[in-house]
Design an enzyme around this catalytic site. Structure first.
Site, short mmCIF file in Angstrom:
data_model
loop_
_atom_site.label_atom_id
_atom_site.label_comp_id
_atom_site.label_asym_id
_atom_site.label_seq_id
_atom_site.Cartn_x
_atom_site.Cartn_y
_atom_site.Cartn_z
N GLY B 13 4.81 -11.65 7.32
CA GLY B 13 5.31 -11.35 7.49
C GLY B 13 6.70 -11.43 8.72
N ALA B 14 7.82 -10.74 9.36
CA ALA B 14 7.85 -11.48 10.94
C ALA B 14 7.54 -10.58 11.45
CB ALA B 14 9.69 -10.63 11.05
N GLU B 15 6.47 -10.14 11.38
CA GLU B 15 5.10 -9.46 12.59
C GLU B 15 3.97 -9.77 12.44
OE1 GLU B 15 5.44 -5.12 15.51
OE2 GLU B 15 5.89 -5.37 12.68
N ALA B 16 3.75 -9.88 11.00
CA ALA B 16 2.17 -9.95 10.86
C ALA B 16 1.16 -10.72 9.36
CB ALA B 16 1.40 -8.09 10.38
N LYS B 27 -4.61 -6.92 8.13
CA LYS B 27 -3.84 -6.95 8.69
C LYS B 27 -4.08 -7.67 10.25
CE LYS B 27 0.61 -5.59 8.87
NZ LYS B 27 1.88 -4.13 7.98
N ASP B 114 10.60 1.43 6.12
CA ASP B 114 10.54 0.58 5.22
C ASP B 114 10.26 0.52 3.62
OD1 ASP B 114 11.76 -2.76 4.73
OD2 ASP B 114 9.13 -3.20 5.64
#
Lengths: 324, 197
Positions: B13-16, B27, B114
């Protein structure tokens, strides 16, 4: 097609003439508050006082060059009510005098459209940051949808408030940016991202408090680093969610070099492209209203007089993007 | 495909980045070079800890979630659920179970942040909730309304006949959560505001 545009939602009164290829002429008059922030009625008075000169100047240029406007566009909202009314009144008069259609333009959409026009971005996630707004948007199903936005005050407002509290004069943004370059260290400040949304109010207050104990340059630097990291994070998440390969920065705060640099770094890391329109198109300007009016008019739109009332809370996603 | 014991990337994802390693999900929150290292590390550490904590806390409120095996500074190791993503199999009956599950979450003062059908997994007849990376503690009608709104948006944008699924959710949510009526009313308001996501 030639369109005359009039902007005046807040601090800048600006009139311009554009065609499909570029800006033909632009004239502005900027309201600078005697002290403190923008006072809506004073700003409206400023616009009323300078209207004849600003509009007259653009019209004189159009006469001399033999350019007759095909439509009159004006910023219908969002913005300060008294300012919007001054602008709308002038636009209605012009539309009747030239017997050409009137086009009520959404100020935020205009920032996006002029940005795309001038930077070459095609389908970007847009980060729009100014004294009044902090939003991340992207085109989806025919509208600029708001993916994330501030839950309280805008980033520009947060920086201005802080700047005033430490005795920096208006506009505070450029002064904070300059001071930040002289900083030596980062002072931890609250970082508030809630999902796709942001909050700057607590950050601004915490920075004011920090300035009582720490070096002002360090606080300016820490405020920028924290606030901009929040904005970039939400922008990246919107890009991922909306599956966009481009990001474009618009709005007055977009003139800040550090914010652009951080967005560019984020885009490079994702294999995306960063677009930054020329500085003169970042802040409020008449050309953006004229150009968006041109796009609207070419797609068959016009605003009848009875629908030309001001819309101080005009939402970006109220506008059907019929020209894309 | 990697051999047994190798890490296999199963999501990004955008983060992880999420990998599957020796039967466990790992993660890892990635460093972002656009922000100052000390700010970056603070954010990643805070979120990792918060995600681990809320994932476990949600289970105590009766929401099935993966069991957290280990938490490192920027990493969480957790149980691999297997099962099927609701994105691919949702029906009105399952959406009603989602309503009950979200009702328990909100009753417990947790906002997921989310609630998409990609973050819900059906396993052993129960809906499990994953990815608490954006979760936080709050009990306001507004926060709960936005949470539910995200779920409805997902149904409307990615599933056929969303209205049946929405109605089923409302039934399940109302059955479990006493504050449901005010929240569902707020969802309509949020939608009318035109706020996306």
């Amino acid at each position: 097609m030639i369109v005359f545009g009039l902007e005046g939602t807040a601090w800048n009164l600006s009139a311009a003439l554009v065609d499909e290829r570029g800006v033909l002429y632009e004239k502005s008059a900027t309201y600078v508050p005697a002290k403190g922030g923008i006072h809506p009625r004073e700003a409206a008075q400023h616009h009323a006082e300078h209207m004849a000169k600003v509009v007259g100047d653009v019209l004189a240029h159009s006469r001399e060059s033999g350019l007759r406007p095909d439509a009159i566009a004006f910023s219908q909202g969002p913005g300060l009510g008294p300012c919007l009314r001054t602008v709308a009144t002038a636009a209605r008069v012009l539309s009747q005098r030239f017997s050409v259609p009137l086009l009520g333009v959404n100020h935020c959409v205009a920032h996006i459209e002029v940005g795309k026009w001038q930077s070459g971005a095609r389908d970007p996630a847009v980060i729009y940051v100014s004294g009044a707004n902090s939003q991340v948007l992207a085109l989806r199903q025919g509208r600029y949808r708001i993916f994330g936005e501030t839950l309280d005050i805008s980033i520009g407002n947060a920086i201005d408030k802080f700047a005033r509290s430490v005795g920096l004069s208006h506009p505070g943004g450029p002064k904070v940016e300059e001071l930040a370059l002289k900083a030596n260290r980062y002072i931890p400040l609250p970082y508030t991202v809630k999902g796709m949304d942001l909050s700057f109010s607590g950050l601004s207050t915490a920075a004011t408090e920090a300035a009582k104990k720490h070096d002002l340059a360090d606080v300016c630097y820490s405020l920028q680093e924290t606030a901009f990291a929040m904005l970039v994070e939400v922008t990246e998440r919107a890009m991922a969610h909306a599956e966009k390969k481009e990001t474009m920065l618009v709005g007055g705060v977009g003139a800040n070099k550090r914010l652009g640099e951080m967005l560019n770094t984020m885009c490079l890391e994702r294999g995306a492209r960063f677009y930054l329109p020329p500085r003169k198109f970042m802040g409020d300007n008449g050309s953006m209203i004229a150009y968006t009016g041109l796009l609207m008019h070419k797609s068959g739109r016009q605003t009848p007089i009875e629908e030309s009332g001001v819309r101080p809370n005009y939402r970006t996603d109220d506008v059907a993007v019929t020209w894309a | 495909m990697g051999q047994e014991g190798d890490a296999v990337e199963i999501g990004r994802g955008a983060e992880a980045v999420i990998t599957l390693e020796q039967g466990k999900v790992r993660k890892v929150r990635l460093a972002k070079s656009y922000r100052l290292p000390e700010l970056d590390e603070r954010i990643r550490a805070e979120r990792t800890l918060r995600e681990a904590r809320i994932t476990s806390d949600a289970r105590r409120h009766g929401v099935p979630t993966p069991i957290i095996c280990d938490v490192m500074r920027f990493e969480i190791e957790m149980e691999h659920l297997g099962g099927e993503k609701l994105k691919d199999i949702i029906t009105p009956e399952i959406s009603e179970m989602v309503g009950e599950m979200v009702g328990r979450l909100h009753k417990g003062g947790i906002i997921h942040g989310d609630l998409t059908t990609s973050n819900m997994i059906l396993k052993s007849g129960r809906v499990h909730l994953i990815d608490f990376g954006l979760a936080f503690y709050e009990s306001s009608v507004e926060a709960q309304g936005v949470d539910v709104h995200v779920y409805f948006q997902t149904l409307e944008s990615t599933h056929d006949r969303p209205q049946e699924l929405i109605d089923a959710f409302r039934a399940g949510y109302t059955r479990i959560y006493p504050g449901a009526e005010a929240v569902l009313e707020r969802v309509n308001e949020i939608k009318a505001r035109g706020r996306y996501l």
